[in-house]
Each structure stands twice: as C-alpha cells, then as structure tokens.
Scaffold this active site. Structure first.
Site, PDB file in Angstrom:
ATOM      1  N   HIS A 168       0.988  -1.252  -0.070  1.00  0.00           N
ATOM      2  CA  HIS A 168      -0.367  -0.021  -0.088  1.00  0.00           C
ATOM      3  C   HIS A 168       0.878   1.610  -0.113  1.00  0.00           C
ATOM      4  CE1 HIS A 168      -4.234  -1.126   0.769  1.00  0.00           C
ATOM      5  NE2 HIS A 168      -3.900  -2.458   0.482  1.00  0.00           N
ATOM      6  N   ASP A 169       2.091   1.094   0.596  1.00  0.00           N
ATOM      7  CA  ASP A 169       2.882   2.342   0.358  1.00  0.00           C
ATOM      8  C   ASP A 169       3.506   2.467  -1.171  1.00  0.00           C
ATOM      9  OD1 ASP A 169       4.925   4.209   1.407  1.00  0.00           O
ATOM     10  OD2 ASP A 169       6.462   3.037   1.083  1.00  0.00           O
ATOM     11  N   GLY A 219       5.137   5.655  -4.652  1.00  0.00           N
ATOM     12  CA  GLY A 219       6.261   5.133  -4.983  1.00  0.00           C
ATOM     13  C   GLY A 219       6.463   4.439  -3.350  1.00  0.00           C
ATOM     14  N   ASP A 223       8.306   5.344  -0.680  1.00  0.00           N
ATOM     15  CA  ASP A 223       8.539   6.519   0.127  1.00  0.00           C
ATOM     16  C   ASP A 223       8.093   6.765   1.433  1.00  0.00           C
ATOM     17  OD1 ASP A 223       6.120   7.078  -0.529  1.00  0.00           O
ATOM     18  OD2 ASP A 223       6.505   9.034  -1.291  1.00  0.00           O
ATOM     19  N   SER A 264       5.441   7.238   2.323  1.00  0.00           N
ATOM     20  CA  SER A 264       4.379   8.245   2.613  1.00  0.00           C
ATOM     21  C   SER A 264       3.117   7.745   3.293  1.00  0.00           C
ATOM     22  CB  SER A 264       3.759   8.779   1.233  1.00  0.00           C
ATOM     23  OG  SER A 264       3.566   7.770   0.370  1.00  0.00           O
ATOM     24  N   PRO A 317      -5.874  -1.078  -6.899  1.00  0.00           N
ATOM     25  CA  PRO A 317      -7.232  -1.693  -7.505  1.00  0.00           C
ATOM     26  C   PRO A 317      -8.029  -2.326  -6.380  1.00  0.00           C
ATOM     27  CG  PRO A 317      -5.220  -2.508  -8.664  1.00  0.00           C
ATOM     28  CD  PRO A 317      -4.962  -1.732  -7.519  1.00  0.00           C
ATOM     29  N   ASP A 361       3.325 -21.209   1.243  1.00  0.00           N
ATOM     30  CA  ASP A 361       3.398 -22.271   0.090  1.00  0.00           C
ATOM     31  C   ASP A 361       2.420 -21.726  -0.801  1.00  0.00           C
ATOM     32  OD1 ASP A 361       1.053 -23.082   1.028  1.00  0.00           O
ATOM     33  OD2 ASP A 361       1.932 -24.940   1.491  1.00  0.00           O
TER      34      ASP A 361
END
Length: 328
Positions: free
Chosen positions: A71-72, A77, A79, A81, A164, A252
C-alpha cells in the site's frame, strides 16, 4: 499462521515474476547500502531483532507488513508516505484503515536512530521489515535492496486511484499495474472482510444470485460466516482466504490450487484463475516448486517502484512526520 499464508498467497498471485534476483539492482538501490554507514552497528540486524520479537508474539505481522509495503509503494512509490500522520494523509483513506504494522516500523526507527541518527530512511525500514517477516513466516529469504529516501507528500485521495479494489476487472487491474511498470501477474494484497466480497454470496453483479463461479460448498460456508443482515457486527467478520482445510502453517502455493478449484474468496483472485490472460500463470504458480524464489523476486521488483534516491526526498527523524528543518 493461516493469515500469514493467505496474505503471501494473494501477493504472489499478482506480483510474481519468474526471475532470479541475484545481481539485480534497481536504479540507485543496492544490497548492503547501509554497510559502514552506522558505525559498527548492522542496520538490518537491528530491524530483524524488532520484527522477530513481534513475530514471536503475533505471527500475523507477516501479512501486515507485506500489505503495508504494498500500500505504500503503489501510491507515491516506495517512499514511506503511508506512515505520515495528518488530517488528510494516506493513513486516513478507506483502503488503508485496516493496515497494521505502523508501530513496528516506529519501533525499528527508534532502534536504528539510537545508533546512527538521520541515516536510515523509513522507506527502507518498511522493505527490510517485510523481508524479515516473510523469512520468519517460512517464505524463504531474499536480499533486500536499500537506499530509498522518504517522501514529503501524503494525500488520502491518491490511494483510491492507485490501488485496485477487490472487484476490479482483469483489464482494470492490468492497467494499474502496467502504470507501475509491473506485468499482468503482479499481485495486490487485500484483506478479506465480509463487506468486501459479500456481493458474491448474495447479489453478484445485481443478479440477486450468488456468483456462479464460486464453489457451492464454499459459498454456503461463507454465507454462514457473513449473513445478509448488514445491521449485525458480522459485516466486519474476517475469513481465511486460503480455504484449504488441510493447510500447514507454512508459506506455500496452496491458495493457487484452491483457485483452480473455484474456491477463491475475492472476485479478482478467482477471476485471475478463470481469465484466459492469467489462468496459465495461476496454474504455473499452483504447481511451482520454486515458490520462495518467485516471491523474493516479486518483492524486490515491487520495492523498486518509483523510489526516491540521492538528493531526493529526505531521511525523516520520525516516520510519522516530515522533517522541519530537514536533515539535509
């Protein structure tokens, strides 16, 4: 451990690449970036100590830290945030309200700051912690690349357009991943709450009927866990995404085999096993013998999305807020 396994399975289904990570470098990132930059202290060992202590108490941190990194990276990107506390920061966006693991990164940051203040970025701490959690969960060990710097911007509205949803179509998901330089098998990590997949059980695409692609036994089982009455607290019940009743506590590819049996909980995951563009990939992963290698390569690729390096960004004093004045 079941939640650990299900989370990694979901990530690999869409993030998997068939590549050997040895010798790869993405931009200015490199393995061992902090070697010699923190005196005699080993940055990665310090982080490993923090993650290991938490894992012993709660093995589900594996799933949490993988999801945190995903999610970051997918918004601005990789970073960090997502860690910033503010009225309208990424933390406040609906897709991120169930994210966990922030406190682990804060603890790791405090630990490394004690040895070398202003040297290690929060973005790198997320990547290192996720790698260590995967290893502790039995998913193999991969070399993590470091050298990221932290971002200065964190906006809630950036989240919904970057990640998404669980009902996204294959073309929609492919478009989002292609925009990040990732291929059609790259995977998004999602939590399975009843409210996310309930339409598959009762009113699939406004038909008033269950999703016909879902195994009927599984549908009945999930309806018992997720009743139609949305006024009850059951609306926020969680379920295991890996529905294999004989699963072992190890990371797995069991989840892929369940998808091939139409036992996927989330619509997007089951669609990947049915769609002609991705079915062969799901089948390949389901039968793969080199699962840890594929997973490690996927994490390295994801961790290189739109990174800040060199003089870009900053090294935060605290992961929850940008610096003022900055270190550099």
């Amino acid at each position: 451990m079941k939640k650990v396994k299900q989370a990694v399975a979901l990530l690999i289904l869409r993030l998997c690449l068939l590549a050997n990570i040895a010798g790869l470098s993405h931009g200015a990132l490199q393995v061992g970036f902090y070697r010699g930059k923190c005196g005699i202290a080993d940055v990665e060992m310090i982080v490993a100590g923090v993650v290991t202590a938490r894992f012993i108490r709660d093995p589900t941190v594996v799933a949490a830290l993988i999801r945190l990194q995903f999610h970051d990276c997918f918004v601005n990107g990789c970073d960090a945030s997502i860690l910033i506390d503010a009225t309208n920061s990424e933390k406040t966006a609906i897709p991120n309200l169930t994210i966990r693991g922030y406190d682990i990164i804060d603890e790791a940051k405090a630990a490394v700051e004690g040895f070398c203040p202003g040297v290690v970025s929060c973005a790198d701490l997320i990547a290192i912690a996720a790698r260590d959690a995967v290893f502790l969960g039995g998913g193999g060990r991969y070399e993590v690349q470091t050298g990221r710097r932290d971002g200065l911007v964190s906006l809630a509205q950036s989240v919904s357009i970057s990640i998404p949803g669980p009902s996204a179509s294959i073309p929609q998901t492919m478009a989002v991943f292609a925009n990040k330089g990732l291929n059609l098998t790259d995977m998004v990590l999602l939590m399975a709450h009843c409210s996310i997949f309930k339409d598959r059980l009762y009113n699939f695409r406004s038909t008033g009927r269950p999703d016909p692609t879902m195994d009927s036994f599984l549908a009945n089982k999930l309806r018992a866990r997720c009743p139609l009455d949305t006024t009850t607290t059951a609306a926020n019940n969680t379920v295991d995404l890996d529905q294999n009743p004989f699963q072992i506590p190890f990371l797995d590819n069991s989840y892929y085999r369940q998808l091939m049996l139409n036992r996927g909980v989330l619509e997007i995951d089951q669609e990947l096993a049915l769609h002609p563009l991705t079915r062969a990939t799901v089948m390949s992963i389901a039968n793969a013998l080199d699962f840890p290698i594929q997973f490690g390569a996927a994490m390295v690729k994801m961790g290189a999305i739109e990174v800040l390096t060199g003089m870009q960004g900053e090294i935060r004093r605290f992961c929850t807020a940008t610096n003022w004045p900055p270190f550099t």
